[in-house]
Design a protein around this motif. Structure first.
Motif, mmCIF file in Angstrom:
data_model
loop_
_atom_site.group_PDB
_atom_site.id
_atom_site.type_symbol
_atom_site.label_atom_id
_atom_site.label_comp_id
_atom_site.label_asym_id
_atom_site.label_seq_id
_atom_site.Cartn_x
_atom_site.Cartn_y
_atom_site.Cartn_z
ATOM 1 N N THR A 77 0.764 -1.293 -0.055
ATOM 2 C CA THR A 77 -0.008 0.036 0.006
ATOM 3 C C THR A 77 0.725 1.373 -0.063
ATOM 4 O O THR A 77 0.340 2.329 -0.561
ATOM 5 N N ARG B 80 -5.348 -7.055 -3.903
ATOM 6 C CA ARG B 80 -5.802 -6.015 -2.886
ATOM 7 C C ARG B 80 -6.648 -5.068 -3.361
ATOM 8 O O ARG B 80 -7.736 -4.796 -2.982
ATOM 9 N N ILE B 81 -6.297 -4.377 -4.691
ATOM 10 C CA ILE B 81 -6.917 -3.344 -5.292
ATOM 11 C C ILE B 81 -8.162 -4.079 -5.838
ATOM 12 O O ILE B 81 -9.263 -3.183 -5.696
ATOM 13 N N GLU C 25 -10.020 -6.417 -4.912
ATOM 14 C CA GLU C 25 -10.639 -6.806 -3.921
ATOM 15 C C GLU C 25 -11.553 -5.599 -3.247
ATOM 16 O O GLU C 25 -12.715 -5.495 -3.179
ATOM 17 N N ALA C 26 -10.731 -4.491 -3.101
ATOM 18 C CA ALA C 26 -11.196 -3.385 -2.616
ATOM 19 C C ALA C 26 -12.239 -2.630 -3.348
ATOM 20 O O ALA C 26 -13.311 -2.127 -2.914
ATOM 21 N N ALA D 203 -15.179 -4.838 -3.226
ATOM 22 C CA ALA D 203 -16.070 -4.648 -1.930
ATOM 23 C C ALA D 203 -16.875 -3.277 -2.162
ATOM 24 O O ALA D 203 -17.804 -3.038 -1.497
ATOM 25 N N ALA D 204 -16.056 -2.181 -2.847
ATOM 26 C CA ALA D 204 -16.729 -0.936 -2.717
ATOM 27 C C ALA D 204 -18.101 -1.239 -3.904
ATOM 28 O O ALA D 204 -18.943 -0.414 -3.320
#
Lengths: 236, 162
Positions: free
Chosen positions: A43, B41-42, B44-45, B48-49
């Protein structure tokens, strides 16, 4: 300029200065690359991770325009390594402090290094050419677009890697030879010092610029030559 | 100055390949894993959004539907109440009217009865009075019971005039 000390192993001879600076280059690249890929953050990248990500992204950006994914993946690591190696190799000779080997120091200022890399490129062009285009496809590419162009194509397959090596060697060698010349100006006396120092300051900056540009050009042309040989002939 | 030497050339090829292999295992593999992790991760984010936004939209629609339904029900209840009130008012009005009519009728009956009894009373009194007056004029006693019938007939004739 001190001539290279030669090491011998059987019938082979090795340029000691070239090998020493090459190993130094490899060490620097390894330290940067390894330090940049330890404890990475998905991140919030910091420090050397940013440099590694930048280099990979930078190469990827050009690679994506030329090749689709299964092909591009075969070249990515080679091209990133080439770029990292050449940037450091071209710059390392500009550092003072080599002591016994002042003047022309970069491993890429030795034509053997440049030709070694070009030979690698030559091998890869034809290895991937035969692999992705098939034997007749790659052999046939020498007769495209016209059979009459065979001599030109054949010549080009030699001159492309050859000029790749000569361009790199010539630029780096000339840049560092000039530094050696400016260093020799010190022997002339006060006038020599007065001329040498400002010219050296300017030239060192310019040589560093050229070092980076040449590394980029070598990487880009390698991508082009090897990448093109992966695509069906006439499709680029 | 480099002198062309096969040994150096071969050594440099090997050097570069060693660097390539070392970097592959020490740097590129972890870097690729990290980039893959970041990609996952992106995505998934983002997923999720998207899911959150969809859920919010669904909830908004549900609430809106509930609001419309509630409004409609309130409207219906108000209309029902109004109709009921109007019905009740009509009922009350009708009852009141009936009651009034009943009262008026009763009053009329009472008045009629009163009037009849009053008229009867008056007739009787007029008869008595007439007998009295006639006796006085005639100077003698009129036999009340003997003439009563006569007088009553007279009085009736007289009252029927108006």
């Amino acid at each position: 300029m001190i001539p290279q000390h030669m090491w011998t192993l059987g019938f082979l001879t090795f340029n000691s200065k070239t090998l020493i600076t090459t190993w130094a280059t490899m060490a620097v690249v390894l330290v940067i690359a390894v330090a940049g890929t330890r404890g990475m953050s998905e991140t919030s990248p910091r420090g050397l991770q940013n440099i590694m990500e930048f280099v990979v992204d930078f190469v990827n950006g050009f690679l994506k325009d030329l090749l689709d994914e299964p092909r591009g993946a075969r070249l990515r690591e080679l091209l990133v390594t080439l770029l990292l190696f050449l940037v450091v190799a071209n710059l390392i000779g500009l550092l003072p402090g080599w002591g016994f080997i002042q003047g022309v120091n970069s491993p890429t200022a030795d034509p053997n290094t440049a030709f070694a890399l070009a030979a690698l490129v030559f091998i890869l062009i034809h290895f991937y050419g035969f692999r992705f285009r098939g034997f007749s496809g790659h052999a046939g590419s020498f007769f495209r677009p016209y059979v009459a162009l065979y001599p030109v194509n054949a010549l080009e397959s030699i001159t492309n890697p050859l000029t790749l090596a000569m361009r790199l060697f010539g630029n780096i060698f000339a840049g560092e030879l000039l530094i050696d010349v400016f260093l020799n100006l010190f022997k002339v006396g006060t006038v020599g010092w007065l001329v040498s120092i400002p010219v050296q300051v300017f030239w060192l900056f310019f040589a560093a610029f050229i070092a980076v540009i040449q590394a980029f050009i070598f990487m880009m042309l390698t991508m082009n030559y090897v990448g093109t040989s992966m695509l069906p002939p006439g499709e680029h | 100055m480099g002198i062309l030497s096969l040994g150096t050339l071969i050594a440099e090829i090997i050097n570069f390949l060693v660097l390539l292999v070392l970097l592959r295992y020490l740097a590129y593999r972890p870097l690729a894993q990290m980039l893959e992790g970041r990609r996952r991760r992106i995505s998934e984010a983002i997923a999720a959004a998207d899911a959150d936004r969809e859920a919010a939209e669904r909830m908004r629609q549900e609430y809106e539907a509930a609001l419309v339904e509630g409004r409609r029900e309130a409207q219906a209840a108000m209309e029902r109440a109004e109709k009921m009130a109007q019905g009740r008012a009509q009922e009350i009005l009708a009852e009141a009217r009936a009651e009034a009519e009943r009262l008026v009728r009763q009053a009329r009956e009472d008045i009629g009865r009163e009037r009849a009894s009053a008229i009867r009373n008056m007739e009787r009194q007029v008869a008595e009075l007439s007998i009295l007056v006639a006796a006085r004029i005639l100077g003698r006693e009129i036999d009340e019971s003997g003439h009563r019938q006569l007088i009553q007939d007279f009085v009736r004739e007289a009252t029927e005039v108006h």
